[in-house]
Enzyme design. Structure first.
Site, short mmCIF file in Angstrom:
data_model
loop_
_atom_site.label_atom_id
_atom_site.label_comp_id
_atom_site.label_asym_id
_atom_site.label_seq_id
_atom_site.Cartn_x
_atom_site.Cartn_y
_atom_site.Cartn_z
N GLY A 1 -17.36 27.29 -10.37
CA GLY A 1 -17.18 26.97 -11.78
C GLY A 1 -18.42 26.32 -12.38
O GLY A 1 -18.81 26.61 -13.51
N CYS A 2 -19.06 25.45 -11.61
CA CYS A 2 -20.26 24.75 -12.10
C CYS A 2 -21.43 25.72 -12.26
O CYS A 2 -22.22 25.59 -13.19
CB CYS A 2 -20.62 23.61 -11.16
SG CYS A 2 -19.32 22.34 -11.08
N THR A 3 -21.51 26.70 -11.38
CA THR A 3 -22.58 27.70 -11.48
C THR A 3 -22.36 28.58 -12.71
O THR A 3 -23.30 28.84 -13.47
CB THR A 3 -22.65 28.54 -10.20
OG1 THR A 3 -22.92 27.65 -9.09
CG2 THR A 3 -23.74 29.58 -10.28
#
Length: 154
Positions: free
Chosen positions: A44-46
């Site tokens: 999700g952060c990527t």
């Protein structure tokens, strides 16, 4: 601490993954997006980082600087930025001072275990250093576009 729209943004001073110092005072006169995320390199952060990166030129045109903030080390963030080809700064807050000041270091729960972590949140700070908009509990899909629209309208 709980932040609110219209209030003065909590002051901060961090070093980015490139060794540059960033602080609230140095950002006055420009708009600033602080997007808080749990951990560099996770799915999700990527995706969120790529979404903000894809819109970087439009944020620049709106006189808005984007800084991603997580509890990761500067070294881990530098690897993440290089691997993903990100064109904006990432800042690590290993002591959680900024994360706590913005109210995003919270108790979380996974599989019945409680732990402390970052609640994915984005804050738009106006040229005057006041909080213009807060997006709590962010869902990644379409989020960067929403933040860009708010920055352009500010």
């Amino acid at each position: 601490m709980t932040i609110a729209v219209g209030s003065t943004a909590p002051d901060f001073s961090l070093t980015t993954d490139t060794g540059e110092s960033v602080d609230l005072a140095g950002s006055l006169g420009h708009k600033l997006v602080l997007y808080f995320y749990p951990k560099a390199g996770t799915q999700g952060c990527t995706i969120e980082a790529h979404d903000f990166n894809r819109l970087k030129s439009q944020f620049d045109a709106a006189d808005t600087r984007v800084i991603g903030v997580s509890p990761d080390s500067d070294k881990a963030l530098a690897r993440f930025r290089a691997k993903e080809g990100l064109g904006f700064a990432l800042a690590g807050d290993e002591t959680h001072g900024l994360l706590e000041a913005y109210g995003v270091w919270t108790e979380k729960s996974m599989y019945g275990k409680k732990y402390m972590g970052v609640e994915r949140t984005t804050v738009l700070i106006g040229r005057d250093g006041r909080i213009a908009r807060i997006w709590p509990k962010v869902k990644v899909a379409g989020h960067a576009e929403d933040v860009l629209a708010a920055a352009q309208a500010l």
